[in-house]
Design an enzyme around this catalytic site. Structure first.
Site, mmCIF file in Angstrom:
data_model
loop_
_atom_site.group_PDB
_atom_site.id
_atom_site.type_symbol
_atom_site.label_atom_id
_atom_site.label_comp_id
_atom_site.label_asym_id
_atom_site.label_seq_id
_atom_site.Cartn_x
_atom_site.Cartn_y
_atom_site.Cartn_z
ATOM 1 N N ASP A 1 -2.434 1.971 -4.512
ATOM 2 C CA ASP A 1 -3.655 2.174 -3.755
ATOM 3 C C ASP A 1 -4.684 1.122 -4.156
ATOM 4 O O ASP A 1 -4.538 0.439 -5.170
ATOM 5 C CB ASP A 1 -4.201 3.574 -4.007
ATOM 6 N N HIS B 1 0.823 -1.212 0.000
ATOM 7 C CA HIS B 1 0.000 0.000 0.000
ATOM 8 C C HIS B 1 0.863 1.269 0.000
ATOM 9 O O HIS B 1 0.368 2.368 -0.189
ATOM 10 C CB HIS B 1 -0.938 -0.004 1.212
#
Lengths: 471, 440
Positions: free
Chosen positions: B421, B417
């Site tokens: 995204d 992450h």
């Protein structure tokens, strides 16, 4: 209208180095300079480092020749010709300014002569000497507008008698009696020049020591030497009143000794105000931008020289880092590398070499003994005098010493302080050693050629370990 | 004539191997290129073929010994007859004693106790071929001050510290931060060979305080198992693992496979579902280059090549051979590559370099029947897909509400992450889904 990647405002050692590095990085670059003589190079080149060091060189040579008889060189009737000195100084400046112009051409950097200002997002306006305005369009701006002489508010500057460091460079005669306010780098250098040119010199410093930012032993040695050479040195002193007329300068000086303050009136032919410099940020078009300029006129920047305004960088004497040509140049390169997306490392300001070209020369890098103690280090020092160095004896320059400040725990080199012949050249060894995080051991393991002045550095390392060889 | 067999160089970064089995006994005749012994490295298991023909007269490494490359491990006699074992010259016996590293357990013990200040005082040993390893560079590129501090704190291995100086040089600030984090104390407590401590802030795992009973027994963790363990923990500590899960209808792939299978078989290639998946992954990686990237400090390194690692389960461990430049291969080429790599992985004939350089990983463990699994990223990659079993499931047509039975598989992608995204991850998986569901 040209579209630039980088427009640099100011062509001093910060600005022009930034411009060259920018062009070399493949960025389309322009530089803006408002100097009325249309020469590039800024304060350093036109009225700072270069011309003063030229004057110091003539003073050195004068002194060497005058002492020539001590070493068998009989140079009779040695005298200074101010006009020829000025011509020589002018040639040196002109040659260097020409060199900067050549480098601009070579690197295809557009030079715009005029007053550059920020003029809205991605714009720089250039106001030429004839009042015409031109607007440059650019992705990034590097502000490198430098500084001017700082004037004390209660002293009227008169071009005849009360001078700043710009005006004194143009002296056509040797002053009979020169009083210098400020015993920092600028003050002590001019004091050293004119003392050897033949002036009577009085040096006045507010702090309790000359070169107050240097290590206390160095300051004491410098003061001792200045006095020995015939200079009058007044520390813990301030000039409270100045009256100048065609005949000369009259001033009141208050000196503090313990709790007592005594006052005296000094009459002199000239007064040099060398009380510092002020950033030139009043007229850079900051209004309406997110530039943060504090009450001292200094622009706030981050570790990559970025100001609060996106795409605008500031370097050199307008930011709150040591005001030195070599610092400005490094900051220019850092700003450009950041613009070019090169992920540069921020500057380690602990490792800036400080150089004062007075006589004897003074140079230092890192922490003074006092500062190291205040920083919490368990400090040990090693001092070695030039009087025990063969090369210094050969040069007939045995004043001064090398002092190493180190941390007892790991022998970490914390500071190197040199006062003596070629101190400003010798300091580089310490700067490199500290950049490499050397310990004292590496310094003394390094073979130093013999006979050289640099041996004093190795000997100071030995002294710090408790076993100096030649003393 | 006696001739020595050395531990071969198995790949650029492999410096040692553990002998796992001898395939020949003393006195056996060995042909040239005939497998002589088996080794395992942290990368791969492999059979080592004999470089010459002869009779095996000496075995200088025992099973379990970890031996540096270019160390003599066997002696063949090229003139002896089967069963004939000429006595070893005293010289070679001495060499053998000196060159053979003790067995795995002893070696780790020696490293823990012996490798403190002495390792610092000695000049770093140059690795084979004159090119220093990254670790050697790190060690030599620390500063004198750092070496002094390291010595005082008994830190033998500076390579476990991230260097922020030029070329990764470990600076005073780096080592002080390392010491303050307490990481070096934990490092000293563990086997030095596991190397870097990934995350100083992570608390050391509590000692389980195992008390083995009579019917329990210990077995040393093999180098591969140890490497996997270390990599997995490090990956967890490095990447911000987030996950997204998509169900993919394999009807179209089923149909395509049925149609093409015979043709592929004629060309000697077994067409597996994995080939379709790898192809779909390669296409998606080309469409979403960030998923093919790696994070280096605060810079994203976009990889020009698309190299997909395909996890292959072995008996006691797992290995991930890499199909290189997948985007340039046809389905046939992919299928052929995968068959070849998987076959050689299972028969220990993979070269260590064939498990390096992956830019993305597909773990197709659906063959064992799970619904889905949540994989751990194979560093320094930024994402990994794990596939569940292709099973017939009830699905609802989203347009007509019709209830249908379809072969579907559930894909889970773990992504870092820090770099990707959720939206990108989902679009990437959706791209794969569309490719597979719309296969023509």
């Amino acid at each position: 209208m040209s579209q630039y990647d980088v427009v640099v405002i100011g062509s001093g050692p910060g600005g022009y180095v930034a411009a060259i590095h920018s062009a070399q990085s493949g960025l389309k670059t322009a530089i803006v300079e408002r100097e009325p003589t249309e020469r590039l190079g800024g304060t350093c080149l036109l009225r700072g480092c270069i011309p003063t060091k030229a004057m110091l060189h003539t003073a050195d040579m004068l002194e060497t020749l005058k002492k020539g008889d001590q070493i068998g060189v009989m140079a009779n009737d040695v005298a200074l010709d101010m006009a020829k000195m000025q011509a020589y100084k002018g040639r040196v400046v002109q040659k260097n300014a020409g060199g900067v112009s050549y480098l601009m051409k070579k690197n295809k950097i557009d030079v715009h002569l005029g007053h550059g200002r920020l003029a809205g997002k991605g714009k720089v306006s250039v106001e030429k000497a004839d009042g015409k305005k031109e607007t440059l369009s650019t992705k990034n701006v590097i502000l490198a507008t430098g500084s001017t002489c700082f004037h004390l508010p209660f002293i009227d500057m008169s071009p005849e008698r009360v001078l700043d460091s710009d005006a004194i460079l143009e002296m056509e005669e040797v002053p009979e009696h020169l009083v210098v306010i400020g015993a920092g780098a600028v003050g002590t250098e001019f004091a050293s020049v004119f003392l050897r040119y033949g002036s009577k010199v009085t040096l006045i410093e507010m702090a309790p020591a000359v070169l107050p930012s240097e290590d206390h032993e160095v300051s004491a040695e410098a003061e001792k030497s200045f006095k020995k050479q015939g200079m009058t040195v007044l520390t813990s002193s301030r000039v409270t009143d100045v009256k100048a007329d065609a005949a000369g300068v009259k001033m009141v000086v208050e000196t503090k000794k313990g709790d007592k303050t005594s006052s005296q009136t000094i009459e002199a032919s000239h007064l040099l105000v060398a009380a510092g410099r002020a950033p030139r940020t009043q007229d850079i078009g900051a209004k309406g931008t997110r530039l943060k300029i504090n009450e001292r006129g200094v622009v706030e920047v981050d570790e990559f020289m970025r100001t609060g305004e996106p795409g605008v960088y500031a370097i050199g004497d307008i930011v709150d880092t040591p005001w030195l040509a070599h610092v400005a140049s490094k900051e220019g390169i850092l700003a450009v590398d950041h613009i070019a997306g090169k992920n540069p490392r921020p500057i380690n300001y602990r490792l800036v070499p400080m150089c004062t070209y007075c006589s004897p020369e003074v140079a230092s890098v890192g922490l003074s003994e006092r500062a190291a103690k205040e920083a919490g280090y368990d400090v040990k020092t090693g001092v070695f005098p030039f009087s025990a160095i063969g090369k210094a004896a050969i040069l007939n320059k045995t004043e001064g010493f090398v002092k190493i400040v180190a941390d007892k725990k790991y022998d970490e080199l914390l500071g190197l302080h040199i006062i003596g012949p070629k101190a400003t050249e010798l300091i580089t060894e310490g700067t490199l050693a500290m950049e490499l995080e050397s310990t004292i051991e590496e310094l003394l393991m390094t073979i130093h050629p013999h006979p050289t002045l640099a041996e004093a550095v190795a000997e100071a390392a030995h002294a710090a370990m408790g076993h100096a060889i030649h003393i | 004539m006696r001739s020595e067999v050395v531990m071969p160089q198995m790949g650029e970064s492999v410096t040692e191997g553990t002998v796992t089995a001898w395939l020949k006994e003393i006195g056996d005749v060995v042909e040239r290129d005939e497998p002589l012994f088996e080794i395992t490295t942290d990368k791969v298991d492999a059979e080592v073929p004999s470089p010459i023909a002869g009779v095996l007269v000496e075995r200088l490494a025992k099973v379990g010994d970890t031996v540096e490359i270019n160390t003599v491990v066997a002696v063949l006699d090229t003139e002896a007859k089967a069963g004939e074992v000429p006595a070893a010259a005293p010289e070679s016996a001495a060499k053998a004693a000196a060159s053979t590293v003790a067995s795995t357990g002893a070696a780790s013990g020696a490293r823990t106790s012996g490798a403190t200040a002495t390792a610092l005082a000695e000049a770093p040993t140059p690795s084979r071929g004159g090119v220093p390893s990254r670790e050697e560079l790190r060690r030599t590129r620390s500063t004198p001050l750092v070496r002094r501090i390291a010595q005082e704190h008994g830190i033998a291995d500076l390579s476990q510290i991230d260097g922020s100086g030029l070329s990764g040089r470990v600076t005073k600030a780096d080592i002080m931060a390392f010491i303050e984090s307490g990481a070096h104390e934990r490092a000293q407590g563990t086997n030095g060979s596991t190397g870097r401590i990934a995350q100083p802030s992570r608390p050391a795992p509590a000692s389980p305080g195992l008390a083995p009973g009579e019917r329990d027994h210990f077995e040393p963790m093999g180098p591969q198992r140890a490497a996997i363990a270390e990599h997995m923990i490090r990956s967890r500590a490095t990447s911000a693992h987030a996950h997204t899960i998509h169900e993919i209808d394999f009807s179209a792939v089923f149909a395509a496979r049925k149609r093409m299978k015979a043709e592929f078989e004629e060309r000697g290639v077994k067409l597996t579902f994995t080939a379709f998946m790898v192809k779909a992954v390669a296409d998606a990686l080309r469409a979403f280059p960030v998923v093919n990237a790696s994070l280096d400090g605060d810079q994203l390194l976009y990889r020009g090549d698309i190299n997909v690692g395909v996890a292959v389960a072995l008996e006691a461990s797992l290995i991930v051979p890499v199909v290189r430049n997948v985007d340039e291969l046809s389905l046939l080429g992919i299928a052929r590559s995968i068959n070849d790599l998987a076959e050689r992985a299972r028969t220990k004939r993979l070269k260590p370099d064939e498990v390096r350089g992956g830019t993305f990983t597909l773990s197709n463990h659906g063959i064992f029947g799970p619904e889905f699994g949540v994989p751990i990223i194979n560093q320094p990659q930024t994402a990994i897909i794990s596939t569940g079993a292709i099973k017939k499931r009830v699905v609802v047509d989203q347009k007509t509400d019709a209830i249908m039975v379809r072969p579907t598989a559930i894909f889970c992608m773990s992504f870092d992450h820090r770099t990707i995204d959720g939206a990108t991850a989902d679009k990437f998986l959706a791209h794969i889904r569309q490719t597979l569901e719309g296969w023509e």
